[in-house]
Design an enzyme around this catalytic site. Structure first.
Site, PDB file in Angstrom:
ATOM      1  N   CYS A 182       0.722  -1.097   0.006  1.00 56.57           N
ATOM      2  CA  CYS A 182      -0.014   0.156   0.218  1.00 56.57           C
ATOM      3  C   CYS A 182       0.736   1.365  -0.007  1.00 56.57           C
ATOM      4  O   CYS A 182       2.155   1.358   0.390  1.00 56.57           O
ATOM      5  CB  CYS A 182      -0.876  -0.052   1.263  1.00 56.57           C
ATOM      6  SG  CYS A 182      -0.113   0.450   2.779  1.00 56.57           S
ATOM      7  N   ALA A 196       6.651  -2.070  -4.838  1.00 59.80           N
ATOM      8  CA  ALA A 196       6.550  -1.555  -3.687  1.00 59.80           C
ATOM      9  C   ALA A 196       5.596  -0.098  -3.584  1.00 59.80           C
ATOM     10  O   ALA A 196       4.752   0.050  -4.464  1.00 59.80           O
ATOM     11  CB  ALA A 196       8.032  -0.665  -3.401  1.00 59.80           C
ATOM     12  N   HIS A 197       5.604   0.447  -2.276  1.00 58.17           N
ATOM     13  CA  HIS A 197       4.588   1.586  -2.096  1.00 58.17           C
ATOM     14  C   HIS A 197       4.613   2.890  -3.052  1.00 58.17           C
ATOM     15  O   HIS A 197       5.736   3.193  -3.676  1.00 58.17           O
ATOM     16  CB  HIS A 197       4.754   2.228  -0.571  1.00 58.17           C
ATOM     17  CG  HIS A 197       5.961   2.926  -0.294  1.00 58.17           C
ATOM     18  ND1 HIS A 197       6.342   3.979  -0.162  1.00 58.17           N
ATOM     19  CD2 HIS A 197       7.197   2.212  -0.086  1.00 58.17           C
ATOM     20  CE1 HIS A 197       7.533   4.212  -0.004  1.00 58.17           C
ATOM     21  NE2 HIS A 197       8.180   3.105   0.085  1.00 58.17           N
ATOM     22  N   ASN A 198       3.545   3.263  -3.573  1.00 61.91           N
ATOM     23  CA  ASN A 198       3.189   4.190  -4.382  1.00 61.91           C
ATOM     24  C   ASN A 198       3.936   4.462  -5.686  1.00 61.91           C
ATOM     25  O   ASN A 198       4.054   5.056  -6.641  1.00 61.91           O
ATOM     26  CB  ASN A 198       3.789   5.800  -3.822  1.00 61.91           C
ATOM     27  CG  ASN A 198       3.208   6.079  -2.474  1.00 61.91           C
ATOM     28  OD1 ASN A 198       3.770   5.814  -1.311  1.00 61.91           O
ATOM     29  ND2 ASN A 198       2.040   7.030  -2.751  1.00 61.91           N
ATOM     30  N   SER A 223       7.609   4.567  -5.490  1.00 62.72           N
ATOM     31  CA  SER A 223       7.317   5.759  -6.155  1.00 62.72           C
ATOM     32  C   SER A 223       7.966   5.763  -7.402  1.00 62.72           C
ATOM     33  O   SER A 223       7.874   6.946  -8.110  1.00 62.72           O
ATOM     34  CB  SER A 223       7.831   6.941  -5.511  1.00 62.72           C
ATOM     35  OG  SER A 223       7.322   7.080  -4.224  1.00 62.72           O
TER      36      SER A 223
END
Length: 340
Positions: A220, A241-243, A261
């Site tokens: 998340c 991974a996140h974002n 990201s």
């Protein structure tokens, strides 16, 4: 299930060469074909098996010209590979349609809702305020958390975990052991050398027609959303991974990883064990070869990247700056060699 060759030819828009009344009830590899099975021939490397196979029928493309006599029946279609895929899809739909109803013990919180034609396998769990669409198949030992949204015609395979707040579109498939919406890897270094966990309060969004392989983890977002766009296909054992944002119809093979990201464009191909660092962008239609490490943004669409050598960072960067100019250096050396 049993079909005549005529029925299959009608389904595929093809023509039978042989006995239309022959019945098949199984899908076989051409090299392992037996009576009652149907196979396909799309790769010329497998042509020798056509003259040996005992399969009752083989699907071939319209332009295929056999070089020897064969004993089986043929179904000629525009594209053999696509047609066999269509048969697999039809077979899969019949199989999946057999899952109906609720097995016990299973649990769904009273505040949650699920649509028509669903299946809930034994030991499955659905949390609070979750909305699930029609014809969704939730297999045994799967977990769906609180405030999750799942569209129509999705399949949640055994042992898959969909964490709180995740949003799943229509026609998505989550394979066994996958985890959607686990905490992103966010830790703040402290003065004493320890790390403090940064709360991850975002979610994951899977758009329509997304496939998530076995044991994939999609973290998340720290804030906002980790997004996998429409039609993307993620192989087994991939880390998102996140974002991160994965573009439409991008495919990622096993054991690849995308760091936080980063953004991947549309129609990219990421091969096995490739690694993408954080906070970069990958242009549309980029191909990343197996074991390739991507350390900076790729801005021009349609390029292919391959290769990675591990060494001390400063040494690697110095060597890399020379490596990029090798072609120019070679030309200059050749010009120097020509001089008296």
């Amino acid at each position: 299930m049993e079909f005549t060759l005529r029925q299959l030819a009608d389904l595929l828009g093809g023509k039978v060469e042989g006995d239309e009344s022959v019945k098949v009830n199984r899908l076989d590899k051409i090299q392992e074909g037996k009576p009652g099975g149907i196979s396909f021939l799309a790769n010329e490397k497998y042509e020798p098996y056509l003259y040996q196979t005992a399969a009752s029928a083989v699907i071939v493309s319209e332009g295929f010209k056999p070089s020897k006599a064969y004993q089986t029946n043929l179904i000629r279609v525009k594209d053999a590979y696509s047609s066999f895929t269509q048969i697999l899809e039809t077979y899969s739909q019949f199989t999946k349609a057999s899952f109906q109803g609720i097995e016990e013990p299973s649990y769904m919180d009273p505040s949650s809702q699920i649509g028509k034609g669903h299946y809930r396998g034994a030991f499955s769990y659905i949390g609070k305020n979750t909305q699930i669409g029609n014809q969704v198949k939730i297999h045994p030992h799967s977990y769906i958390g609180n405030q999750v949204k799942i569209g129509d015609n999705c399949i949640i395979h055994p042992g898959a975990k969909i964490c709180d707040g995740s949003v799943i579109g229509n026609h998505c498939e989550i394979h066994p052991g996958a985890v959607i919406g686990s905490d992103g890897f966010g830790f703040a270094p402290q003065e004493d050398g320890s790390y403090k966990a940064i709360p991850q309060i975002g979610n994951v969004i899977l758009e329509d027609w997304v496939s998530i392989g076995a044991n994939v983890t999609v973290d998340c977002a720290t804030m906002g959303s980790t997004i996998i766009r429409k039609g993307a296909k993620i192989d087994n054992l991939v880390q998102i991974a996140h974002n991160v944002i994965i573009g439409e119809n991008t495919v990622i093979a096993a054991q690849a990883g995308v760091s936080g990201s980063s953004e991947l464009g549309k129609n990219c191909v990421i091969a096995g064990k490739a690694g993408i660092v954080g906070h970069i962008k990958i242009a549309d239609k980029t191909t990343i070869g197996a074991n390739t490490g991507v350390i900076k943004s790729i801005k021009k669409p349609g390029q292919t990247f391959f290769g990675y050598i591990g060494m001390e960072m400063k040494q690697f960067l110095k060597s890399y700056s020379i490596f990029k100019n090798l072609e120019d250096l070679e030309s200059r050396i050749k010009e120097l060699e020509k001089k008296p």
